[in-house]
Design an enzyme around this catalytic site. Structure first.
Site, PDB file in Angstrom:
ATOM      1  N   ASN A 154      -2.309  12.850  -4.454  1.00 11.65           N
ATOM      2  CA  ASN A 154      -3.343  13.311  -5.381  1.00 11.65           C
ATOM      3  C   ASN A 154      -3.779  14.743  -5.064  1.00 11.65           C
ATOM      4  OD1 ASN A 154      -3.588  11.037  -7.053  1.00 11.65           O
ATOM      5  ND2 ASN A 154      -4.914   9.991  -5.591  1.00 11.65           N
ATOM      6  N   GLU A 190      -4.729   2.284  -4.378  1.00 10.19           N
ATOM      7  CA  GLU A 190      -3.273   2.321  -4.298  1.00 10.19           C
ATOM      8  C   GLU A 190      -2.705   1.032  -3.712  1.00 10.19           C
ATOM      9  OE1 GLU A 190      -4.732   4.348  -0.470  1.00 10.19           O
ATOM     10  OE2 GLU A 190      -5.412   3.975  -2.519  1.00 10.19           O
ATOM     11  N   ASP A 224       0.861  -1.192   0.000  1.00 13.22           N
ATOM     12  CA  ASP A 224       0.000   0.000   0.000  1.00 13.22           C
ATOM     13  C   ASP A 224       0.900   1.246   0.000  1.00 13.22           C
ATOM     14  OD1 ASP A 224      -3.002   0.981   0.680  1.00 13.22           O
ATOM     15  OD2 ASP A 224      -1.521   2.275   1.680  1.00 13.22           O
ATOM     16  N   ASP A 240      -1.282   8.885 -10.782  1.00 16.88           N
ATOM     17  CA  ASP A 240      -1.181   7.840 -11.796  1.00 16.88           C
ATOM     18  C   ASP A 240       0.281   7.501 -12.095  1.00 16.88           C
ATOM     19  OD1 ASP A 240      -3.905   7.784 -11.959  1.00 16.88           O
ATOM     20  OD2 ASP A 240      -4.050   8.891 -13.856  1.00 16.88           O
TER      21      ASP A 240
END
Length: 407
Positions: A261, A296, A253, A270
């Site tokens: 983000n 993620e 993770d 991304d």
């Protein structure tokens, strides 16, 4: 169909004509004798006249037989010509190639067959049939031919890679049978060029494979998706149980992904996912499988690896990720990730149990400060010795070392 009569003295046209001519000469000679000997022994001459009349009747009978034989021959000749015309119409049609062969060599080839392979029909006569077969398929075609000529498989139906005179390979569909002319076996083959159909089939297969691959792959990272995970894990669990082997699951993770983000934008997020996917692609072996588990999170299946081995693998990946620099704009940043590890059968005898323990280990790493690898606590799920694979028992001999973290 008119029944053909056997030729003999009664029906051979040539012999009948000769006999009629001979008997006509006899009759004329007898009549001449009658005229020259009008005053002689009338009884003797009368006997000869009766003989002449009898001969004349025989001539008429044989003449009728000759006319019948000639009629029969004419009818049979006409029917033979009609049959020959029909046969040539079939053989010379422009749809399929037709050939006959003896002892592995062509004895006949129609024009369509010659056109399919780029030859003149006369060039094929006497040539080995394998000249029309691509090298990789010659053993297969030779075996089919052997079976057909021996009567083992009298009817042939198969496809092969054909070879044109110009060296171009084409797809050929063959249908054949075996016939005997006297004691000689003759192979009759009908061949079709099915290259366009085969190309369409191959394109359809490739498209199907592509669509299937796309259906089990994550569009952004190219890794396997969650949909395929259940199938892959079930197969791996069955393999491990069958072979008495182990496998490990690593869950990964990205730390503080939401802030990435929020601060740098979703494109930067991304980019982070793509970087991790690329590193997984480099580090995973041929038997390993990496999945985008969701958001993620990533999940990696490592066949044949114990939890300790998988933890070392994950720790190396963790250190590699720390060295990565992401620069979506003017400002660059680094990322870290947390990992949880669990193994079959050490942490469970089914995939659901193993994933559950790997997930709990991951959250233990998160709570412990992130950027670390944790192995799940196996205390309550150690299988009995009878269920544990020998490889797992060897790797997990008591050492007195406390498990649960990577030092």
């Amino acid at each position: 169909m008119v029944e053909r009569r056997p030729l003999g003295p009664e029906s051979d046209p040539k012999l009948l004509l000769q006999e009629i001519a001979r008997q006509n000469k006899v009759i004329h000679a007898l009549i001449n004798r009658l005229e020259r000997n009008a005053a002689g022994d009338y009884r003797s001459e009368f006997d000869e006249l009766q003989t002449a009349v009898a001969l004349k009747s025989e001539v008429r009978r044989r003449t009728a037989a000759l006319e019948t034989a000639l009629g029969d021959n004419e009818l049979m000749t006409r029917q033979l010509r009609e049959s020959e015309f029909k046969l040539l119409s079939v053989v010379n049609q422009p749809l399929v190639g037709i050939s006959t062969s003896e002892d592995g060599k062509f004895t006949f080839a129609n024009q369509k067959l010659a056109d399919i392979f780029g030859y003149e029909a006369s060039e094929l006569i006497g040539r080995d049939i394998l000249i029309l077969v691509a090298e990789q398929d010659r053993p297969m075609v030779a075996e089919h031919t052997r079976q057909r000529m021996s009567g083992q498989v009298p009817v042939a139906d198969y496809t092969f890679r054909g070879l044109r005179k110009d060296g171009v390979e084409i797809d050929i569909e063959l249908h054949g049978s075996l016939h005997h002319i006297g004691v000689k076996p003759i192979a009759v083959s009908v061949m079709l060029d099915v290259s366009k159909r085969k190309q369409a089939e191959r394109r359809a297969e490739d498209l199907h494979a592509l669509l299937r691959e796309q259906s089990i792959r994550d569009a952004l990272t190219g890794l396997y998706n969650r949909r395929y995970l259940d199938v892959a894990l079930e197969e791996e669990c069955s393999r491990a149980q069958r072979d008495g082997d182990v496998f490990s699951i690593v869950m990964c993770d990205i730390d503080h992904f939401k802030s990435v983000n929020d601060k740098y934008g979703h494109q930067a997020g991304d980019d982070v996912l793509a970087i991790i996917a690329a590193q997984l692609g480099k580090r995973c072996g041929p038997a390993d499988q990496a999945f985008r588990y969701g958001g993620e999170e990533f999940l990696i299946v490592l066949p044949g690896q114990t939890d300790a081995m998988a933890a070392n693998w994950a720790n190396e990946l963790r250190e590699t990720l720390r060295e990565q620099t992401i620069k979506p704009g003017r400002q660059a940043f680094r990322i870290t990730a947390s990992f949880g590890v669990a193994a079959f059968p050490h942490h469970g005898l089914c995939c659901t149990e193993v994933i559950g323990f790997a997930d709990r280990a991951l959250y233990a790493a998160k709570r412990g400060g992130r950027d670390q690898v944790r192995i799940a606590d196996p205390v309550t799920t150690i299988p009995s010795p009878a269920l544990a694979p020998a490889k797992w028992r060897l790797e997990h001999r008591p050492t007195g070392v406390k498990r649960g973290s990577i030092r």
